[in-house]
Design an enzyme around this catalytic site. Structure first.
Site, short mmCIF file in Angstrom:
data_model
loop_
_atom_site.label_atom_id
_atom_site.label_comp_id
_atom_site.label_asym_id
_atom_site.label_seq_id
_atom_site.Cartn_x
_atom_site.Cartn_y
_atom_site.Cartn_z
N ALA A 66 0.87 -1.18 0.00
CA ALA A 66 0.00 0.00 0.00
C ALA A 66 0.91 1.23 0.00
CB ALA A 66 -0.89 -0.02 1.23
N GLY A 111 0.56 -4.99 0.97
CA GLY A 111 -0.58 -5.09 0.05
C GLY A 111 -0.24 -5.78 -1.26
N GLU A 114 -0.47 -9.41 -0.47
CA GLU A 114 -1.90 -9.70 -0.31
C GLU A 114 -2.60 -9.75 -1.66
OE1 GLU A 114 -2.07 -6.45 2.52
OE2 GLU A 114 -3.05 -7.78 3.96
N GLU A 134 4.09 -4.92 7.58
CA GLU A 134 3.26 -3.89 8.23
C GLU A 134 3.68 -3.61 9.66
OE1 GLU A 134 2.15 -6.30 6.29
OE2 GLU A 134 0.64 -5.49 4.91
N1 DAK Z 1 4.59 3.17 -0.74
C1 DAK Z 1 4.98 4.34 -1.30
N2 DAK Z 1 6.13 4.50 -1.94
C2 DAK Z 1 6.95 3.43 -2.02
C3 DAK Z 1 6.61 2.17 -1.45
C4 DAK Z 1 5.34 2.06 -0.79
N3 DAK Z 1 4.90 0.91 -0.27
N4 DAK Z 1 7.61 1.31 -1.69
C5 DAK Z 1 8.55 1.99 -2.36
N5 DAK Z 1 8.16 3.25 -2.58
C6 DAK Z 1 8.88 4.32 -3.26
C7 DAK Z 1 10.05 4.82 -2.43
O1 DAK Z 1 9.59 5.77 -1.49
C8 DAK Z 1 10.91 5.44 -3.51
O2 DAK Z 1 10.38 6.69 -3.87
P1 DAK Z 1 11.36 7.97 -4.15
O3 DAK Z 1 12.15 8.16 -2.91
O4 DAK Z 1 12.21 7.54 -5.33
O5 DAK Z 1 10.41 9.09 -4.47
C9 DAK Z 1 10.71 4.51 -4.70
O6 DAK Z 1 9.49 3.82 -4.44
C10 DAK Z 1 11.82 3.47 -4.83
O7 DAK Z 1 11.97 2.83 -3.58
P2 DAK Z 1 13.39 2.70 -2.82
O8 DAK Z 1 14.29 3.81 -3.21
O9 DAK Z 1 13.08 2.49 -1.39
O10 DAK Z 1 13.94 1.37 -3.50
P3 DAK Z 1 14.92 0.29 -2.84
O11 DAK Z 1 15.28 -0.65 -3.94
O12 DAK Z 1 16.02 0.96 -2.09
O13 DAK Z 1 14.03 -0.48 -1.78
C11 DAK Z 1 12.01 -1.66 -1.02
C12 DAK Z 1 12.94 -1.27 -2.22
C13 DAK Z 1 10.79 -2.34 -1.57
C14 DAK Z 1 12.78 -2.62 -0.10
C15 DAK Z 1 11.66 -0.36 -0.24
O14 DAK Z 1 11.18 0.62 -1.18
C16 DAK Z 1 10.61 -0.59 0.81
O15 DAK Z 1 10.90 -1.09 1.90
N6 DAK Z 1 9.37 -0.18 0.50
C17 DAK Z 1 8.27 -0.30 1.42
C18 DAK Z 1 7.79 -1.72 1.43
C19 DAK Z 1 6.69 -1.92 2.46
O16 DAK Z 1 6.91 -1.71 3.65
N7 DAK Z 1 5.54 -2.34 1.98
C20 DAK Z 1 4.40 -2.56 2.81
C21 DAK Z 1 3.62 -1.31 2.83
S1 DAK Z 1 2.43 -1.41 4.13
C22 DAK Z 1 -4.62 -1.44 6.33
C23 DAK Z 1 -4.69 -1.29 4.98
C24 DAK Z 1 -3.61 -1.58 4.21
C25 DAK Z 1 -2.42 -1.96 4.79
C26 DAK Z 1 -2.34 -2.09 6.15
C27 DAK Z 1 -3.45 -1.84 6.92
N8 DAK Z 1 -5.73 -1.14 7.15
C28 DAK Z 1 -6.75 -0.28 6.67
C29 DAK Z 1 -5.86 -1.79 8.41
C30 DAK Z 1 -1.30 -2.22 3.95
C31 DAK Z 1 -0.06 -1.98 4.35
C32 DAK Z 1 1.08 -2.09 3.46
O17 DAK Z 1 1.06 -2.60 2.35
#
Ligand code: DAK
Length: 260
Positions: A66, A111, A114, A134
């Protein structure tokens, strides 16, 4: 119809739907989820489409979760609305009449993992990474992860992933049954297309009814699920493809299905 964050390409019986926000690693914001919901309605109505393939644009990600930059400022009501949009859209995907293959070409986190789990079949490239991170963001999984992950890999392994937020690679995902197969990055889409073509060559009603029996049945008790399976089985006898399939077998020739 044109979409801002999705690319839809239809070629014969196969539709390829690509999440197309590569600069944000295809993260799901609410606009993308709304577009996904709309495109699923379009695909569900299109009887020419027999199989759908989902993938991510760029070299790095399927869907990296997400959109954290959008989520960070949510109040509880906005969080609930976002969670409900994601849950309802992923359920729509899971219940789409046609089979859906996830071609997971990189990060499938939160997400994104998921989303892959709401597809019927998961194929991964060897650089794919999976996880439910998360808890590292102070969140719980919100798009069905606490429910689909235990059903796919068992409660113990799902709990470990959901409590630690650890990321696993494609081989580990294969070992625990989270993905069906792992391919090199260069061959993933070709293999997904081959599988899609094989499925598209089968009797469409039988394939779609099988999907319905799997998706609806696994959430029922066994007796209800078997009763549902019987009804689905009975329904195949109303199709010309059933007559053709069985007749072709008896006549020792290849069946030609017309989707009727
Ligand atoms: N959201 C927004 N931007 C993201 C992103 C994300 N999930 N993942 C990556 N990006 C963006 C980065 O911010 C970066 O943007 P700029 O800085 O270039 O503007 C660009 O994509 C490239 O990412 P990185 O520079 O970080 O690239 P790396 O190769 O160094 O790292 C990575 C890749 C995938 C390891 C890293 O980007 C990362 O850790 N990303 C976050 C992954 C993550 O934590 N995903 C889970 C998100 S939480 C709910 C509803 C929904 C949810 C929960 C609860 N409720 C209503 C209860 C869902 C939650 C999630 O999905």
């Amino acid at each position: 119809m044109e979409y801002a964050n999705l690319l839809l390409e239809k070629s014969g019986p196969i539709a390829v739907l690509t999440f197309n926000r590569p600069k944000a690693l295809n993260a799901l914001n609410s606009d993308t989820l709304s577009e996904l919901s709309t495109v699923l309605d379009e695909l569900g109505r299109d009887s020419s489409v027999k199989v759908v393939i989902l993938t991510g644009s760029g070299e790095k990600a399927f869907v990296a979760g997400a959109d954290i930059s959008q989520m960070k400022d949510f109040n509880p009501l906005e969080g609930r609305r976002f969670g409900q949009l994601g849950q309802a859209t992923f359920r729509k995907l899971e219940l789409l009449p046609q089979p859906v293959i996830a071609a997971i070409n990189g990060f499938a986190l939160g997400g994104g993992c998921e989303l892959a789990m709401a597809c019927d079949i998961r194929l991964a490239s060897e650089n794919a990474k999976f996880g439910q991170p998360e808890v590292t963001l102070g969140l719980t999984a919100g798009f069905g992860g606490t429910q689909r992950l235990p059903r796919l890999v068992g409660t113990g392994l799902a709990s470990e992933m959901l409590f630690t937020g650890d990321i696993i690679d494609a081989q580990e995902a294969y070992r625990i049954g989270l993905v069906n197969r792992v391919y090199t990055s260069g061959t993933l889409m070709e293999e997904a297309q081959k599988l899609a073509k094989r499925i598209a060559g089968r009797a469409p009603a039988a394939v779609q009814l099988s999907k319905s029996a799997i998706q609806r049945g696994t959430n029922m008790d066994l007796d209800s699920a078997q009763a549902y399976e019987s009804e689905v089985f009975a329904l195949t006898f109303s199709t010309q493809d059933q007559t053709e399939g069985c007749t072709a077998f008896v006549e020792k020739r290849k069946a030609v299905f017309e989707g009727r």
